[in-house]
Motif scaffolding. Structure first.
Motif: not given
Length: 459
Positions: A74, A77, A86, A90, A96, A171, A212, A214
């Motif tokens: 993971r 964050s 979470l 992430l 997400v 990300v 990832s 967001l």
């Protein structure tokens, strides 16, 4: 050949019709149906695909027992409270969705997290609602240190996808999904068709490039996430950011999480330089004062125990029927607890107005707070302060019996950590381990009458 046809789509629920109606027949919303044009292709391509499937090809499926186990590392964050919600951070390639009221701090939270992650990873922030200068002003207020944070102010979906495909960040942040626009669709940004297509395109590139993602989403006037329901099914996790705009604290809740537990809670506090984590949230919800009508409970939000104050006020009614008002507690639960008290303790509450509130504006939904609510009501009715340093944990049945709440071990540990001297709980749990240090006195009761008499007997 393809031809363009018109359909009418409800912007609230996504229902489709062939003609315009002033009111949606599916959800009942007025003036929510708009016209959208779609291209209808010939059916020849469909039969071509069916014929191609008839050709022999090696199968690609495999037995699930033979599938290799893969260790997922993971991505932290940068904030422990966000990682808690979470499920530890992430997951690479996950989506997400974060929603909340306007001005609650969604963009601030995600920009702070993106800046923290960018110190060790490549992060792309797509600002579809603000200009690059506006984001830079907020970033200067939060943290203006050097980091590998890329900023793109763009609303065109095609350009955003090209940037993601070229940069391939670890990300990416989309702020917000309702502001993105696919020029191949005739509908306006924020419509059901636009949100659905943009989300599907972002999901494909996130899964393919292991990014990832967001995504910040808007909410409706009812507090629900705006856009089609398929958006919530499409993503891997749904978080809600909530709080009272007149208070400084903010609550981050996990509603859906494919990689962790749901209903987890993260607590933040809004300050001048952005959002800061609250490591001991019990301090926010405890008044540390004693008065008639105030009791202390320990509730559990996910795996986190929280000590909060319950406030109740009973007053002789001047209306034909007594008023019942609850803030932070469901009104039907208040009616049920009042009926149980009146039946089992022989107190005439039907001639009194009852006002109930949870300190700090927290929403308490779990039944483990029932005993504390009843204690606050009885204390206000008799105008007697509860014994100092007493905490209530327990669920009340309709017959007045007490039942254990979930995660009692964590709740008792929180009571001991905060230094309370007395705890009243239902029977059915072994507490000898907690009473060895003699720092706390634990009283067990079988019904509501016995529990409240234990708290009031010294008064």
């Amino acid at each position: 050949m393809s031809r363009s046809v018109s359909i009418y789509v409800c912007q609230s629920c996504g229902a489709q019709t062939r003609q315009f109606f002033g009111r949606c027949n599916n959800c009942g919303e007025w003036n929510s149906i708009i016209e959208e044009k779609i291209s209808q292709k010939s059916d020849k391509s469909f039969y071509t695909k069916i014929n191609s499937l008839k050709e022999k090809s090696p199968y690609r499926s495999e037995l699930i027992s033979k599938t290799k186990n893969q260790i997922i590392n993971r991505i932290p964050s940068g904030y422990h409270e966000l990682d808690r919600v979470l499920g530890g951070g992430l997951v690479p390639g996950s989506l997400v969705l974060i929603g909340g009221d306007p001005g609650i701090g969604k963009s601030t939270l995600i920009l702070q997290s993106a800046t923290a992650m960018a110190h060790k990873r490549s992060v792309l922030y797509v600002a579809a609602e603000e200009s690059a200068q506006q984001v830079k002003l907020r970033w200067n207020r939060i943290d203006n240190s050097e980091s590998n944070l890329h900023l793109l102010a763009e609303t065109d979906l095609e350009l955003v996808l090209k940037e993601l495909n070229y940069l391939k960040p670890d990300v990416a942040v989309i702020d917000s999904i309702q502001a993105l626009h696919d020029k191949n669709l005739s509908s306006s940004p924020g419509s059901v068709a636009q949100v659905r297509e943009c989300s599907a395109a972002l999901q494909q590139i996130a899964k393919r490039e292991n990014i990832s993602l967001l995504i910040i989403g808007h909410v409706t006037k009812d507090g629900m996430l705006a856009g089609p329901k398929v958006l919530e099914h499409l993503v891997d996790a749904v978080l809600t950011f909530e709080g009272d705009r007149f208070a400084s604290h903010r609550l981050l809740r996990g509603v859906k999480n494919r990689f962790g537990a749901t209903c987890e809670l993260g607590v933040f506090e809004m300050q001048q330089d952005g959002l800061s984590e609250v490591s001991n949230p019990s301090e926010l919800f405890l008044s540390k004062t004693t008065a008639p009508g105030i009791s202390t409970i320990v509730t559990c939000e996910g795996t986190r125990p929280l000590a909060i104050d319950i406030q109740a006020l009973l007053n002789s009614t001047s209306y034909a029927s007594p008023r019942r008002t609850a803030t932070g507690v469901e009104i039907n639960r208040l009616h049920q607890i009042l009926a149980v008290i009146e039946k089992n303790m022989n107190l005439s509450l039907s001639r009194y107005d009852c006002y109930l509130a949870v300190a700090g504006g927290l929403e308490v939904e779990e039944p483990g707070a029932d005993l504390g609510i009843a204690a606050a009501i009885v204390s206000s009715f008799k105008d007697i302060e509860l014994e100092e340093g007493v905490v209530f944990i327990g669920e009340i049945g309709l017959a007045g019996q007490l039942r254990l709440a979930r995660q009692m071990q964590q709740r008792i540990n929180e009571v001991i950590r905060l230094g309370y001297k007395k705890l009243i709980i239902p029977e059915g749990i072994d507490t000898s381990e907690f009473e060895k240090n003699k720092k706390i006195k634990i009283l067990k009761a079988t019904n509501i009458n016995q529990a409240l008499m234990d708290a009031l007997k010294n008064k």
